[in-house]
Design a protein around this motif. Structure first.
Motif, PDB file in Angstrom:
ATOM      1  N   GLU A   1       0.816  -1.212   0.000  1.00 42.68           N
ATOM      2  CA  GLU A   1       0.000   0.000   0.000  1.00 42.68           C
ATOM      3  C   GLU A   1       0.846   1.257   0.000  1.00 42.68           C
ATOM      4  O   GLU A   1       0.465   2.264  -0.602  1.00 42.68           O
ATOM      5  N   GLN A   2       2.006   1.208   0.677  1.00 44.86           N
ATOM      6  CA  GLN A   2       2.846   2.399   0.769  1.00 44.86           C
ATOM      7  C   GLN A   2       4.000   2.385  -0.240  1.00 44.86           C
ATOM      8  O   GLN A   2       4.891   3.227  -0.168  1.00 44.86           O
ATOM      9  N   ALA A   3       3.970   1.422  -1.147  1.00 44.63           N
ATOM     10  CA  ALA A   3       4.890   1.385  -2.294  1.00 44.63           C
ATOM     11  C   ALA A   3       6.358   1.345  -1.894  1.00 44.63           C
ATOM     12  O   ALA A   3       7.203   2.034  -2.478  1.00 44.63           O
ATOM     13  N   TYR A   4       6.698   0.508  -0.890  1.00 49.54           N
ATOM     14  CA  TYR A   4       8.099   0.295  -0.535  1.00 49.54           C
ATOM     15  C   TYR A   4       8.638  -0.911  -1.290  1.00 49.54           C
ATOM     16  O   TYR A   4       7.926  -1.887  -1.537  1.00 49.54           O
ATOM     17  N   ASP A   5       9.908  -0.854  -1.637  1.00 51.26           N
ATOM     18  CA  ASP A   5      10.552  -1.991  -2.292  1.00 51.26           C
ATOM     19  C   ASP A   5      10.895  -3.086  -1.302  1.00 51.26           C
ATOM     20  O   ASP A   5      10.799  -4.271  -1.617  1.00 51.26           O
ATOM     21  N   LEU A   6      11.321  -2.687  -0.106  1.00 52.50           N
ATOM     22  CA  LEU A   6      11.609  -3.690   0.920  1.00 52.50           C
ATOM     23  C   LEU A   6      11.602  -3.056   2.301  1.00 52.50           C
ATOM     24  O   LEU A   6      11.768  -1.836   2.448  1.00 52.50           O
ATOM     25  N   GLY A   7      11.384  -3.908   3.300  1.00 50.26           N
ATOM     26  CA  GLY A   7      11.453  -3.501   4.696  1.00 50.26           C
ATOM     27  C   GLY A   7      12.512  -4.327   5.406  1.00 50.26           C
ATOM     28  O   GLY A   7      12.794  -5.462   5.013  1.00 50.26           O
ATOM     29  N   ILE A   8      13.116  -3.763   6.439  1.00 48.65           N
ATOM     30  CA  ILE A   8      14.166  -4.448   7.185  1.00 48.65           C
ATOM     31  C   ILE A   8      13.747  -4.481   8.641  1.00 48.65           C
ATOM     32  O   ILE A   8      13.547  -3.444   9.262  1.00 48.65           O
ATOM     33  N   ARG A   9      13.605  -5.693   9.188  1.00 46.64           N
ATOM     34  CA  ARG A   9      13.064  -5.857  10.525  1.00 46.64           C
ATOM     35  C   ARG A   9      13.757  -6.988  11.277  1.00 46.64           C
ATOM     36  O   ARG A   9      14.157  -7.989  10.700  1.00 46.64           O
ATOM     37  N   PHE A  10      13.862  -6.828  12.595  1.00 42.77           N
ATOM     38  CA  PHE A  10      14.311  -7.901  13.472  1.00 42.77           C
ATOM     39  C   PHE A  10      13.099  -8.714  13.925  1.00 42.77           C
ATOM     40  O   PHE A  10      11.995  -8.192  14.071  1.00 42.77           O
ATOM     41  N   GLY A  11      13.329  -9.998  14.185  1.00 43.83           N
ATOM     42  CA  GLY A  11      12.283 -10.836  14.762  1.00 43.83           C
ATOM     43  C   GLY A  11      11.280 -11.313  13.737  1.00 43.83           C
ATOM     44  O   GLY A  11      11.536 -11.345  12.532  1.00 43.83           O
ATOM     45  N   ASP A  12      10.098 -11.720  14.242  1.00 44.40           N
ATOM     46  CA  ASP A  12       9.063 -12.282  13.380  1.00 44.40           C
ATOM     47  C   ASP A  12       8.627 -11.281  12.321  1.00 44.40           C
ATOM     48  O   ASP A  12       8.514 -10.085  12.582  1.00 44.40           O
ATOM     49  N   LEU A  13       8.353 -11.785  11.130  1.00 45.65           N
ATOM     50  CA  LEU A  13       7.901 -10.925  10.042  1.00 45.65           C
ATOM     51  C   LEU A  13       6.493 -10.418  10.332  1.00 45.65           C
ATOM     52  O   LEU A  13       5.637 -11.157  10.813  1.00 45.65           O
ATOM     53  N   PRO A  14       6.220  -9.149  10.057  1.00 47.28           N
ATOM     54  CA  PRO A  14       4.913  -8.583  10.359  1.00 47.28           C
ATOM     55  C   PRO A  14       3.799  -9.107   9.463  1.00 47.28           C
ATOM     56  O   PRO A  14       2.634  -8.984   9.808  1.00 47.28           O
ATOM     57  N   ASP A  15       4.122  -9.671   8.309  1.00 49.67           N
ATOM     58  CA  ASP A  15       3.097 -10.148   7.382  1.00 49.67           C
ATOM     59  C   ASP A  15       3.637 -11.401   6.698  1.00 49.67           C
ATOM     60  O   ASP A  15       4.558 -11.330   5.888  1.00 49.67           O
ATOM     61  N   THR A  16       3.070 -12.567   7.060  1.00 51.15           N
ATOM     62  CA  THR A  16       3.577 -13.834   6.537  1.00 51.15           C
ATOM     63  C   THR A  16       3.297 -14.003   5.049  1.00 51.15           C
ATOM     64  O   THR A  16       3.829 -14.930   4.426  1.00 51.15           O
ATOM     65  N   ARG A  17       2.500 -13.138   4.447  1.00 54.64           N
ATOM     66  CA  ARG A  17       2.242 -13.232   3.015  1.00 54.64           C
ATOM     67  C   ARG A  17       3.385 -12.658   2.192  1.00 54.64           C
ATOM     68  O   ARG A  17       3.448 -12.860   0.979  1.00 54.64           O
ATOM     69  N   LEU A  18       4.291 -11.965   2.834  1.00 53.23           N
ATOM     70  CA  LEU A  18       5.418 -11.373   2.120  1.00 53.23           C
ATOM     71  C   LEU A  18       6.536 -12.394   1.935  1.00 53.23           C
ATOM     72  O   LEU A  18       6.655 -13.354   2.699  1.00 53.23           O
ATOM     73  N   SER A  19       7.345 -12.198   0.926  1.00 53.21           N
ATOM     74  CA  SER A  19       8.568 -12.970   0.770  1.00 53.21           C
ATOM     75  C   SER A  19       9.646 -12.346   1.643  1.00 53.21           C
ATOM     76  O   SER A  19       9.590 -11.155   1.972  1.00 53.21           O
ATOM     77  N   ALA A  20      10.627 -13.165   2.032  1.00 55.15           N
ATOM     78  CA  ALA A  20      11.648 -12.647   2.942  1.00 55.15           C
ATOM     79  C   ALA A  20      12.964 -13.368   2.730  1.00 55.15           C
ATOM     80  O   ALA A  20      13.005 -14.499   2.243  1.00 55.15           O
ATOM     81  N   ARG A  21      14.026 -12.695   3.108  1.00 50.25           N
ATOM     82  CA  ARG A  21      15.349 -13.308   3.101  1.00 50.25           C
ATOM     83  C   ARG A  21      16.055 -12.923   4.389  1.00 50.25           C
ATOM     84  O   ARG A  21      16.091 -11.741   4.763  1.00 50.25           O
ATOM     85  N   ARG A  22      16.576 -13.924   5.086  1.00 53.55           N
ATOM     86  CA  ARG A  22      17.254 -13.631   6.348  1.00 53.55           C
ATOM     87  C   ARG A  22      18.615 -13.010   6.065  1.00 53.55           C
ATOM     88  O   ARG A  22      19.418 -13.554   5.309  1.00 53.55           O
ATOM     89  N   ILE A  23      18.852 -11.879   6.699  1.00 51.93           N
ATOM     90  CA  ILE A  23      20.120 -11.175   6.520  1.00 51.93           C
ATOM     91  C   ILE A  23      21.177 -11.720   7.472  1.00 51.93           C
ATOM     92  O   ILE A  23      22.329 -11.917   7.100  1.00 51.93           O
ATOM     93  N   MET A  24      20.777 -11.977   8.714  1.00 54.44           N
ATOM     94  CA  MET A  24      21.724 -12.537   9.683  1.00 54.44           C
ATOM     95  C   MET A  24      20.951 -13.121  10.854  1.00 54.44           C
ATOM     96  O   MET A  24      19.821 -12.722  11.147  1.00 54.44           O
ATOM     97  N   SER A  25      21.565 -14.086  11.525  1.00 54.74           N
ATOM     98  CA  SER A  25      20.978 -14.630  12.752  1.00 54.74           C
ATOM     99  C   SER A  25      21.290 -13.696  13.907  1.00 54.74           C
ATOM    100  O   SER A  25      22.283 -12.949  13.872  1.00 54.74           O
ATOM    101  N   ASN A  26      20.446 -13.726  14.935  1.00 61.38           N
ATOM    102  CA  ASN A  26      20.597 -12.762  16.027  1.00 61.38           C
ATOM    103  C   ASN A  26      19.892 -13.312  17.266  1.00 61.38           C
ATOM    104  O   ASN A  26      18.681 -13.194  17.406  1.00 61.38           O
ATOM    105  N   ARG A  27      20.658 -13.931  18.150  1.00 58.97           N
ATOM    106  CA  ARG A  27      20.069 -14.518  19.356  1.00 58.97           C
ATOM    107  C   ARG A  27      19.708 -13.433  20.372  1.00 58.97           C
ATOM    108  O   ARG A  27      20.204 -12.315  20.305  1.00 58.97           O
ATOM    109  N   ARG A  28      18.847 -13.792  21.325  1.00 63.41           N
ATOM    110  CA  ARG A  28      18.513 -12.904  22.434  1.00 63.41           C
ATOM    111  C   ARG A  28      19.051 -13.487  23.738  1.00 63.41           C
ATOM    112  O   ARG A  28      19.091 -14.702  23.911  1.00 63.41           O
TER     113      ARG A  28
END
Length: 304
Positions: free
Chosen positions: A138-165
């Motif tokens: 809706e907001q016409a972004y090419d990509l989003g970058i987020r830590f943790g669970d993806l906000p929308d499981t309908r999107l495609s994703a690629r993990r950039i790096m692992s990050n434990r807590r």
């Protein structure tokens, strides 16, 4: 019927998608008995039952669900590799719109985006920083970058790096209040709560083996800003739940110490997510590959 592994995976993904042997047969231009035989040969080779069959419908078994999930991921990875090779010579150009979280976006993504733009002068970049998840389409972004669970499981994703807590606290706090030995001990400690989006307030979940412990924690300080709560932990206000990306320098220096290290917490892996995996523009693919190249485990850690 003999087929290679990727052809088998593509066949099963199609079968699961269409939900019937006859529909799959029509799509492939073969007979339903041929589809049934092909499936039976797959199950025989794998040694597991993938589908429950009835006269009208099919349903996935537990092994079928697992096979389907992994087959989709493998096929997506192969497709991404082929697309990357096919467009490897394409120069990124045009408008690249990126969304990232406030702190990490400002301290890490913005400098990396600056380097990327300098490498590709035909590119125009826009960076929007928000902590709340957004609708990329809706907001016409090419990509989003987020830590943790993806906000929308309908999107495609690629993990950039692992990050434990981890859970951690300053030596001064632990000397004054003791070190927790079990998750239940956290209820008697001062804990620093980081309020993020719609996460349950003050609920921490720790796992060891098959057991999961859910603890309601309390403390005298809380904030929605990651840098603020990290500073409070360094000042000795209590125990904090934070990712290794944020903590590494302070754990190495001894300013913070891990507690309950035998217990695991849900990871906060870093993802790049985007509306579609198919025909991904060269500018998006190139920037994702650049992020992975730069944000390897041996890269310098910076606060989230």
């Amino acid at each position: 019927m003999k087929s290679d592994a990727t052809t088998e995976m593509a066949f099963f993904v199609l079968l699961a998608k269409l939900g019937s042997l006859s529909a799959t047969a029509r799509e492939l231009g073969i007979t339903p008995p041929a589809v049934s035989k092909r499936l039976a040969l797959m199950e025989q080779r794998l040694g597991v039952r993938l589908l429950n069959r009835s006269t009208r419908r099919i349903s996935l078994t537990g092994d079928g669900e697992s096979y389907l999930q992994q087959a989709r991921q493998i096929l997506d990875d192969i497709r991404a590799m082929e697309e990357s090779l096919a467009s490897g010579s394409a120069e990124p150009k045009g408008l690249l719109r990126v969304n990232a979280t406030l702190g990490f976006g400002r301290t890490v993504i913005a400098p990396l985006l600056s380097q990327f733009a300098l490498r590709h002068p035909q590119l125009e970049v826009q960076l929007q920083l928000t902590d709340s998840p957004i609708n990329l389409v809706e907001q016409a972004y090419d990509l989003g970058i987020r830590f943790g669970d993806l906000p929308d499981t309908r999107l495609s994703a690629r993990r950039i790096m692992s990050n434990r807590r981890f859970l951690c606290a300053s030596p001064a706090y632990l000397q004054a209040h003791g070190t927790p030995q079990t998750p239940d001990d956290l209820a008697r400690h001062r804990c620093i709560v980081h309020r993020q989006n719609d996460d349950a307030y003050g609920i921490w979940r720790l796992s060891r083996g098959r057991a999961t412990h859910t603890v309601k924690v309390r403390g005298t300080v809380a904030s929605n800003d990651g840098d603020v709560v990290l500073g409070w932990a360094l000042d000795g206000h209590g125990i904090l739940l934070r990712s290794e990306w944020d903590l590494a320098r302070y754990l190495d220096s001894g300013r913070l110490r891990v507690v309950l290290e035998d217990y695991a917490l849900a990871p906060a892996d870093l993802y790049a997510y985007y509306p579609s995996r198919h025909q991904l523009p060269a500018k998006v693919r190139a920037f994702i590959n650049f992020l992975i190249e730069q944000l390897q485990p041996d890269s310098a850690n910076t606060g989230k």
